[in-house]
Design an enzyme around this catalytic site. Sequence first.
Site, PDB file in Angstrom:
ATOM      1  N   CYS A   2       0.863  -1.158   0.000  1.00 16.55           N
ATOM      2  CA  CYS A   2       0.000   0.000   0.000  1.00 16.55           C
ATOM      3  C   CYS A   2       0.907   1.217   0.000  1.00 16.55           C
ATOM      4  O   CYS A   2       2.118   1.086   0.097  1.00 16.55           O
ATOM      5  CB  CYS A   2      -0.862   0.001   1.252  1.00 16.55           C
ATOM      6  N   ARG A  27       0.831   1.745  -6.046  1.00 18.66           N
ATOM      7  CA  ARG A  27       1.083   0.695  -5.056  1.00 18.66           C
ATOM      8  C   ARG A  27      -0.199  -0.030  -4.630  1.00 18.66           C
ATOM      9  O   ARG A  27      -0.144  -1.022  -3.900  1.00 18.66           O
ATOM     10  CB  ARG A  27       1.749   1.295  -3.809  1.00 18.66           C
ATOM     11  N   TRP A  74      -3.885  -1.708  -1.265  1.00 18.61           N
ATOM     12  CA  TRP A  74      -4.052  -2.930  -2.050  1.00 18.61           C
ATOM     13  C   TRP A  74      -4.431  -4.002  -1.029  1.00 18.61           C
ATOM     14  O   TRP A  74      -3.643  -4.341  -0.147  1.00 18.61           O
ATOM     15  CB  TRP A  74      -2.750  -3.304  -2.771  1.00 18.61           C
ATOM     16  N   ASN A  98       1.225  -0.472   5.980  1.00 18.20           N
ATOM     17  CA  ASN A  98       1.566  -1.212   4.761  1.00 18.20           C
ATOM     18  C   ASN A  98       2.305  -2.470   5.224  1.00 18.20           C
ATOM     19  O   ASN A  98       3.273  -2.369   5.989  1.00 18.20           O
ATOM     20  CB  ASN A  98       2.479  -0.331   3.887  1.00 18.20           C
ATOM     21  N   GLY A  99       1.834  -3.645   4.794  1.00 18.73           N
ATOM     22  CA  GLY A  99       2.484  -4.894   5.216  1.00 18.73           C
ATOM     23  C   GLY A  99       1.450  -5.861   5.750  1.00 18.73           C
ATOM     24  O   GLY A  99       0.248  -5.689   5.503  1.00 18.73           O
ATOM     25  N   GLU A 479       7.837 -11.742 -22.398  1.00 20.14           N
ATOM     26  CA  GLU A 479       7.579 -10.391 -21.880  1.00 20.14           C
ATOM     27  C   GLU A 479       6.471  -9.691 -22.679  1.00 20.14           C
ATOM     28  O   GLU A 479       5.610  -9.023 -22.105  1.00 20.14           O
ATOM     29  CB  GLU A 479       8.892  -9.586 -21.895  1.00 20.14           C
ATOM     30  N   LYS A 483       3.002  -8.315 -21.051  1.00 17.72           N
ATOM     31  CA  LYS A 483       2.553  -6.915 -21.184  1.00 17.72           C
ATOM     32  C   LYS A 483       1.108  -6.865 -21.678  1.00 17.72           C
ATOM     33  O   LYS A 483       0.284  -6.135 -21.150  1.00 17.72           O
ATOM     34  CB  LYS A 483       3.430  -6.130 -22.165  1.00 17.72           C
ATOM     35  N   GLU A 486      -1.449  -8.145 -18.953  1.00 11.46           N
ATOM     36  CA  GLU A 486      -1.699  -7.376 -17.739  1.00 11.46           C
ATOM     37  C   GLU A 486      -2.404  -6.061 -17.994  1.00 11.46           C
ATOM     38  O   GLU A 486      -3.146  -5.586 -17.142  1.00 11.46           O
ATOM     39  CB  GLU A 486      -0.443  -7.195 -16.878  1.00 11.46           C
ATOM     40  N   HIS A 502       5.178 -29.117 -30.872  1.00 11.92           N
ATOM     41  CA  HIS A 502       4.977 -30.089 -29.784  1.00 11.92           C
ATOM     42  C   HIS A 502       3.665 -29.819 -29.042  1.00 11.92           C
ATOM     43  O   HIS A 502       3.472 -30.325 -27.937  1.00 11.92           O
ATOM     44  CB  HIS A 502       6.165 -30.048 -28.823  1.00 11.92           C
ATOM     45  N   LYS A 601       2.012  -2.218  -8.155  1.00  7.69           N
ATOM     46  CA  LYS A 601       3.351  -2.098  -8.727  1.00  7.69           C
ATOM     47  C   LYS A 601       4.364  -2.998  -8.027  1.00  7.69           C
ATOM     48  O   LYS A 601       5.170  -3.642  -8.664  1.00  7.69           O
ATOM     49  CB  LYS A 601       3.796  -0.637  -8.649  1.00  7.69           C
TER      50      LYS A 601
HETATM   51  O1  M6R Z   1       9.749  -4.734  -8.609  1.00  2.16           O
HETATM   52  P1  M6R Z   1      10.079  -6.058  -9.226  1.00  2.16           P
HETATM   53  O2  M6R Z   1      10.902  -5.916 -10.467  1.00  2.16           O
HETATM   54  O3  M6R Z   1      10.693  -7.012  -8.260  1.00  2.16           O
HETATM   55  O4  M6R Z   1       8.680  -6.637  -9.659  1.00  2.16           O
HETATM   56  C1  M6R Z   1       8.562  -7.895 -10.244  1.00  2.16           C
HETATM   57  C2  M6R Z   1       7.199  -8.101 -10.843  1.00  2.16           C
HETATM   58  O5  M6R Z   1       6.207  -7.965  -9.877  1.00  2.16           O
HETATM   59  C3  M6R Z   1       6.921  -7.094 -11.977  1.00  2.16           C
HETATM   60  O6  M6R Z   1       7.898  -7.175 -12.969  1.00  2.16           O
HETATM   61  C4  M6R Z   1       5.537  -7.374 -12.588  1.00  2.16           C
HETATM   62  O7  M6R Z   1       5.537  -8.599 -13.249  1.00  2.16           O
HETATM   63  C5  M6R Z   1       5.131  -6.238 -13.518  1.00  2.16           C
HETATM   64  N1  M6R Z   1       3.739  -5.936 -13.347  1.00  2.16           N
HETATM   65  C6  M6R Z   1       5.357  -6.560 -14.950  1.00  2.16           C
HETATM   66  O8  M6R Z   1       4.953  -5.550 -15.800  1.00  2.16           O
END
Ligand code: M6R
Length: 606
Positions: A2, A27, A74, A98-99, A479, A483, A486, A502, A601
């Site tokens: 958060c 966050r 969150w 937060n936590g 990747e 993208k 998400e 396969h 994030k």
């Molecule tokens: O902050 P980090 O690089 O450790 O985060 C890792 C993943 O949570 C982060 O890359 C996540 O997959 C993103 N939403 C990808 O766009």
Amino acid sequence: MCGIVGYNGNSNCFPFLISGLKSLEYRGYDSAGVAILTDSVVNLVKTQGKLDNLREAFAKAPLQGVLGIGHTRWATHGEPNDINAHPHKYGRVTVVHNGIIENYRELKEALMAKNHHFTSGTDTEILAHLVEEELNYGSEPLAAIWKTIGQIRGTWGIALLIDGYSHTLWCAKNGSPLILGQGTDESMIASDIPALLGATREMIFLEDGDVAQLDGPDIRIWEGPNVPVERAPQTIQWNPIMAEKGGYKHFMLKEIFEQPRSVADTIGERLHADTRTVTFSDFIFDPKRFDRVFLVACGTSYYASLIGKYLIESTARIPVEVDMASEFRYRNPLIGERDLLILISQSGETADTLAALALAKEKGATVLGIVNVLGSAIARKSDHTIYTHAGPEIGVASTKAFTAQVSVLVLIAIHMGIATGTLMGEALAELVGAMVRLPKQINKLLSQSAQINVIARRYSHAPAFLFIGRGINYPVALEGALKLKEISYVHAEGYPAGEMKHGPIALIDEELPVLAVAPEGSTSEKMVSNIEEVKSRRGKVIAIASQGDTNMGNLADDLFMVPRTHPLLQPILTVIPLQLFAYYTADIKGTDIDQPRNLAKSVTVE
Ligand code: M6R
């Protein structure tokens, strides 16, 4: 994961709280709230949903005060609704957190037996009850906070106000980030740097176990009960503009377009083109010390790690193992003193990556963190840190952090290759030369972004996509699929092109477009065959190819050309059209690009 903010000064605190929360909204955005002290009493405004809801609620019931805290959530414990929104108040005590408080259930039961009445389903509320309980026993606030901390287990960034204490804000940190901002007549707190940038560049990074007390501009910190500690302020070079949209429709688009700068800054003075060497301020690779390298990360950073394996193995000829952090920590890995663990993380806060760090250290490995956020937990806990100079990344979907991570991995691969004597002469010169040219090539590629918009529009009704690649471009396919998933909520799968026959080739028909990451290189002929296989089953192919590749032009239904570069650097270029493709597809669909549903994030919980 958060976001927390707090203000203690002599101006009306709401403008700082709301703008700080805005920059922390990445966050978490399930609910938001503020608590402001007016006439010695702390009053709350909080509501489910994003900050705009909070703004509306606040406009109906405005509060004036110079001492306040705020939170954007969150949800972990308790569904996202008004009641579970932070701040939480019990008796005189108001708290944001937060936590996760792991033992909140047993503490709650004990307090309920003492007639405490709980209103929310959160773990956080327990904190207000515990401090209030200690105040009732006659403790002073600071002592009450230390006694509370002594009873809880888990992770916390906490900010706390107490009715009747009109000048003081308390906070505590353990496992969740908390930064103090030092102003001239005021002090602030926040979970991340961007929230403070509008007010100050002088920041103090709390350590795990710290408790701080802010009285106007006076900041005092303790690392244990009655154990004061000095934590020197650092001057942060990021500027407030870096954390704004700068005329772009979304942070994600701005961040994609920042890549010429972020890659150039990350390469920076580490690459010495004249002497063909790479140096880091905090890391020197000694091949006599290490037998193996582990690369461990999550999400996009994990895909950067997969590229890192290709880079390090091909230049330094050192065996590299790659793991998702969430798997690494539970597989009892064979790692020890002669291993180098490289952790990659944009936020430097990811819980699983932090757990991998702790495990590897316990087993005696050396830890090198590749991190973007200054002073973050992974940066502080690693034996060595190399920062990616991507600047603040606000969009939840990682873009510029990825290319900066891969850039650091290239630098590490060159550095290691020189150290092991396996990269020299012409091979070294070519790689260094290509690296120097990279930022300009990214610029050129981005100047053609409109082409990707056209392609994205053409395929925007497709129900799913397949992304394929080979070798070092296979992680790019992964990747690209992540993208798209998400931010556009369209199903997409990344696959090694050679594996298509396969199984996944059964999916191919006119409805499933295939994005083929197919720049020139040792596997391009194989890629051509894989694309032919798709085409002969009436599949539609969008190819990412190298400039001037006429072969691919004849084969693919749609084509985007990237500048030619050294094969090891291709991912830094080939990923960019995929970032844009995801962005434009999501924009056409009208999704919430910077804050996609269900995500945050930084993932600071398991
Ligand atoms: O902050 P980090 O690089 O450790 O985060 C890792 C993943 O949570 C982060 O890359 C996540 O997959 C993103 N939403 C990808 O766009």
